[in-house]
Scaffold this active site. Structure first.
Site, PDB file in Angstrom:
ATOM      1  CG  ASP A   1     -30.719 -61.719  68.196  1.00 25.48           C
ATOM      2  OD1 ASP A   1     -31.343 -60.693  68.543  1.00 25.48           O
ATOM      3  OD2 ASP A   1     -29.515 -61.908  68.468  1.00 25.48           O
TER       4      ASP A   1
ATOM      5  CG  HIS B   1     -27.983 -57.847  64.805  1.00 22.00           C
ATOM      6  ND1 HIS B   1     -26.618 -57.864  64.968  1.00 22.00           N
ATOM      7  CD2 HIS B   1     -28.506 -58.291  65.982  1.00 22.00           C
ATOM      8  CE1 HIS B   1     -26.331 -58.317  66.190  1.00 22.00           C
ATOM      9  NE2 HIS B   1     -27.463 -58.570  66.820  1.00 22.00           N
TER      10      HIS B   1
ATOM     11  N   GLY C   1     -23.578 -62.207  66.392  1.00 23.24           N
ATOM     12  CA  GLY C   1     -22.445 -63.059  66.729  1.00 23.24           C
ATOM     13  C   GLY C   1     -22.745 -64.519  66.415  1.00 23.24           C
TER      14      GLY C   1
ATOM     15  CB  ILE D   1     -22.513 -55.409  63.606  1.00 22.22           C
ATOM     16  CG1 ILE D   1     -23.291 -55.574  64.937  1.00 22.22           C
ATOM     17  CG2 ILE D   1     -21.751 -54.097  63.591  1.00 22.22           C
ATOM     18  CD1 ILE D   1     -22.386 -55.721  66.157  1.00 22.22           C
TER      19      ILE D   1
HETATM   20  C1  HDC Z   1     -30.638 -66.456  70.812  1.00 18.80           C
HETATM   21  C2  HDC Z   1     -30.375 -65.460  71.906  1.00 18.80           C
HETATM   22  C3  HDC Z   1     -29.346 -64.478  71.523  1.00 18.80           C
HETATM   23  C4  HDC Z   1     -28.991 -63.582  72.662  1.00 18.80           C
HETATM   24  C5  HDC Z   1     -27.866 -62.664  72.280  1.00 18.80           C
HETATM   25  C6  HDC Z   1     -28.432 -61.450  71.639  1.00 18.80           C
HETATM   26  C7  HDC Z   1     -27.380 -60.397  71.466  1.00 18.80           C
HETATM   27  C8  HDC Z   1     -27.053 -60.175  70.004  1.00 18.80           C
HETATM   28  O1  HDC Z   1     -28.161 -59.695  69.269  1.00 18.80           O
HETATM   29  C9  HDC Z   1     -25.954 -59.155  70.021  1.00 18.80           C
HETATM   30  C10 HDC Z   1     -24.864 -59.535  69.110  1.00 18.80           C
HETATM   31  O2  HDC Z   1     -24.859 -60.503  68.432  1.00 18.80           O
HETATM   32  S1  HDC Z   1     -23.503 -58.472  69.108  1.00 18.80           S
HETATM   33  C11 HDC Z   1     -22.468 -59.102  67.831  1.00 18.80           C
HETATM   34  C12 HDC Z   1     -21.506 -60.135  68.276  1.00 18.80           C
HETATM   35  N1  HDC Z   1     -20.541 -59.652  69.253  1.00 18.80           N
HETATM   36  C13 HDC Z   1     -19.572 -58.780  68.917  1.00 18.80           C
HETATM   37  O3  HDC Z   1     -19.473 -58.314  67.802  1.00 18.80           O
HETATM   38  C14 HDC Z   1     -18.574 -58.416  70.009  1.00 18.80           C
HETATM   39  C15 HDC Z   1     -17.177 -58.537  69.477  1.00 18.80           C
HETATM   40  N2  HDC Z   1     -16.209 -58.302  70.540  1.00 18.80           N
HETATM   41  C16 HDC Z   1     -15.767 -57.053  70.846  1.00 18.80           C
HETATM   42  O4  HDC Z   1     -16.141 -56.071  70.211  1.00 18.80           O
HETATM   43  C17 HDC Z   1     -14.805 -56.920  71.982  1.00 18.80           C
HETATM   44  O5  HDC Z   1     -14.125 -58.134  72.193  1.00 18.80           O
HETATM   45  C18 HDC Z   1     -15.516 -56.513  73.300  1.00 18.80           C
HETATM   46  C19 HDC Z   1     -16.134 -55.119  73.141  1.00 18.80           C
HETATM   47  C20 HDC Z   1     -16.583 -57.534  73.672  1.00 18.80           C
HETATM   48  C21 HDC Z   1     -14.478 -56.480  74.414  1.00 18.80           C
HETATM   49  O6  HDC Z   1     -13.405 -55.666  74.021  1.00 18.80           O
HETATM   50  P1  HDC Z   1     -12.703 -54.694  75.044  1.00 18.80           P
HETATM   51  O7  HDC Z   1     -13.680 -53.707  75.585  1.00 18.80           O
HETATM   52  O8  HDC Z   1     -11.484 -54.184  74.386  1.00 18.80           O
HETATM   53  O9  HDC Z   1     -12.397 -55.657  76.249  1.00 18.80           O
HETATM   54  P2  HDC Z   1     -11.002 -56.113  76.813  1.00 18.80           P
HETATM   55  O10 HDC Z   1     -10.287 -54.911  77.394  1.00 18.80           O
HETATM   56  O11 HDC Z   1     -10.291 -56.933  75.809  1.00 18.80           O
HETATM   57  O12 HDC Z   1     -11.458 -57.078  77.994  1.00 18.80           O
HETATM   58  C22 HDC Z   1     -12.068 -56.593  79.172  1.00 18.80           C
HETATM   59  C23 HDC Z   1     -12.416 -57.776  80.030  1.00 18.80           C
HETATM   60  O13 HDC Z   1     -13.561 -58.453  79.475  1.00 18.80           O
HETATM   61  C24 HDC Z   1     -13.232 -59.788  79.084  1.00 18.80           C
HETATM   62  N3  HDC Z   1     -13.771 -59.990  77.729  1.00 18.80           N
HETATM   63  C25 HDC Z   1     -13.432 -59.288  76.644  1.00 18.80           C
HETATM   64  N4  HDC Z   1     -14.124 -59.741  75.574  1.00 18.80           N
HETATM   65  C26 HDC Z   1     -14.885 -60.756  76.009  1.00 18.80           C
HETATM   66  C27 HDC Z   1     -15.780 -61.631  75.375  1.00 18.80           C
HETATM   67  N5  HDC Z   1     -16.006 -61.553  74.053  1.00 18.80           N
HETATM   68  N6  HDC Z   1     -16.406 -62.571  76.101  1.00 18.80           N
HETATM   69  C28 HDC Z   1     -16.157 -62.687  77.416  1.00 18.80           C
HETATM   70  N7  HDC Z   1     -15.277 -61.863  78.081  1.00 18.80           N
HETATM   71  C29 HDC Z   1     -14.662 -60.917  77.384  1.00 18.80           C
HETATM   72  C30 HDC Z   1     -11.707 -59.858  79.040  1.00 18.80           C
HETATM   73  O14 HDC Z   1     -11.233 -61.156  79.366  1.00 18.80           O
HETATM   74  C31 HDC Z   1     -11.311 -58.820  80.066  1.00 18.80           C
HETATM   75  O15 HDC Z   1     -11.338 -59.407  81.365  1.00 18.80           O
HETATM   76  P3  HDC Z   1      -9.994 -59.361  82.252  1.00 18.80           P
HETATM   77  O16 HDC Z   1      -9.738 -57.906  82.448  1.00 18.80           O
HETATM   78  O17 HDC Z   1     -10.362 -60.105  83.495  1.00 18.80           O
HETATM   79  O18 HDC Z   1      -8.959 -60.038  81.429  1.00 18.80           O
END
Ligand code: HDC
Length: 311
Positions: A208, A213, A231, A228
């Site tokens: 990835d 990152h 995940g 960061i």
């Molecule tokens: C091998 C192949 C790899 C492929 C992948 C490659 C990609 C990688 O390189 C990228 C990464 O690894 S990124 C690093 C890992 N991820 C993170 O750090 C994200 C951490 N999470 C956040 O910051 C917040 O939860 C955030 C920002 C995600 C959400 O926070 P808020 O904006 O505050 O959202 P919130 O108001 O709480 O919710 C809004 C609606 O969205 C749903 N939701 C929230 N977080 C979710 C999540 N993590 N997963 C799924 N759904 C999610 C909520 O349920 C909400 O929906 P509803 O309104 O219907 O309740």
């Protein structure tokens, strides 16, 4: 200039991805294990040396979360997917589910078959669920299933009606994205471990290469003070904690893994994983960052084939 955003759910879900192969060797397996912290704080750890070192004639063993590496190429395939354009700087990994059907060989050629199985309009964001079935290419045996949820910030609001668009091949769709219910009782086990400041730079070598990152400028554009951790790297630390404390080092006990990413992790931070056993074979877990007042960063469940008799 802001990147163009297009989310056309009907087009997205009817698109057929080409199948693709992913070949790995024992070297990839051990590099991955090091990337998620195996032997990091104890290089002679008897429970973990088997993932990074070829002892006698024994083949290197493969951690269950390695399954998530098989479809590493998925983001570049999505970049060419019709009906889907988004700002890649704003993409975050939201959730990952892994189902394991067979133990993974120490080297293998995998055939990946992917499909977008969910699209949800969350107003400020779009959620895209991608299912990837991973087969051993030579035998055609299904080894595992990945279900990854991507959280595309700024890509919501594409619904045409007053009802926000929500489609999931595996309804109820709410369940697919619901936050895990973590017990508030005293945990059964707690495991603490430091990540290294260079953790993401090691982890990325497993496939990835998202610059979020590794590149400080890209991280800043994405809204973070510095790069960061992936995940899936945090998830790897959490599942290793379960293997070490609850499975007694036996990774083959793990049948299903689910993790929702709640907050980002900075490389170098200390991860504390708390674990609860529910209904005999299900482990609920929550991983927190020690340095930031114990903020929860990943939480979910792991299904085991059986529980160790000694527990
Ligand atoms: C091998 C192949 C790899 C492929 C992948 C490659 C990609 C990688 O390189 C990228 C990464 O690894 S990124 C690093 C890992 N991820 C993170 O750090 C994200 C951490 N999470 C956040 O910051 C917040 O939860 C955030 C920002 C995600 C959400 O926070 P808020 O904006 O505050 O959202 P919130 O108001 O709480 O919710 C809004 C609606 O969205 C749903 N939701 C929230 N977080 C979710 C999540 N993590 N997963 C799924 N759904 C999610 C909520 O349920 C909400 O929906 P509803 O309104 O219907 O309740």
């Amino acid at each position: 200039m802001a990147a163009r955003t297009v989310i056309d759910p009907q087009v997205i879900v009817s698109h057929e991805f080409p199948q693709w192969s992913f070949t790995y060797s024992e070297r990839d397996v051990s590099l991955y294990a090091l990337g998620i912290g195996a032997c990091l704080n104890d290089p002679v750890d008897d429970k973990e040396l088997k993932y990074v070192y070829h002892r006698d004639v024994q083949p290197i063993e493969v951690l269950p979360t390695f399954a998530a590496i098989f479809p590493s190429q998925i983001l570049s395939l999505m970049a060419n997917s019709p009906g889907l354009e988004f700002d890649s700087h704003l993409l975050l990994h939201g959730k990952q589910d892994i189902e394991i059907y067979k133990p993974f060989p120490s080297s293998c050629c995998i055939l990946n078959k992917a499909a977008i199985v969910g699209v949800h309009d969350k107003g400020k964001a779009a959620l895209i669920e991608i299912e990837i079935l991973c087969y051993e290419k030579e035998s055609g045996v299904l080894l595992c299933r990945n279900l990854m949820t991507l959280y595309l910030r700024g890509a919501g609001g594409f619904s045409n009606s007053s009802q926000p668009y929500s489609y999931s091949k595996y309804p109820p769709s709410d369940k697919a994205v619901a936050a895990p219910k973590i017990p508030r009782t005293k945990p059964f086990a707690v495991y603490e471990e430091c990540t290294q400041p260079s953790q993401a730079l090691v982890y990325r070598l497993s496939g990835d290469y998202n610059p979020l990152h590794s590149d400080p400028t890209v991280a800043e554009i994405a809204g973070f003070s510095r790069p960061i951790l992936h995940g899936l790297c945090s998830l790897g630390f959490a599942v290793r904690a379960i293997i070490k404390t609850i499975c007694g080092g036996d990774h083959n006990m793990i049948k299903n893994i689910s993790g929702r990413f709640l907050l980002h992790v900075f490389p170098g931070e200390t991860l504390i994983t708390e674990m609860w056993i529910e209904g005999g074979v299900r482990v609920m877990y929550e991983t927190r960052v020690k340095e930031r007042g114990g903020a929860a960063v990943v939480a979910g469940s792991v299904l085991l084939s059986q529980l160790k008799a000694s527990l």
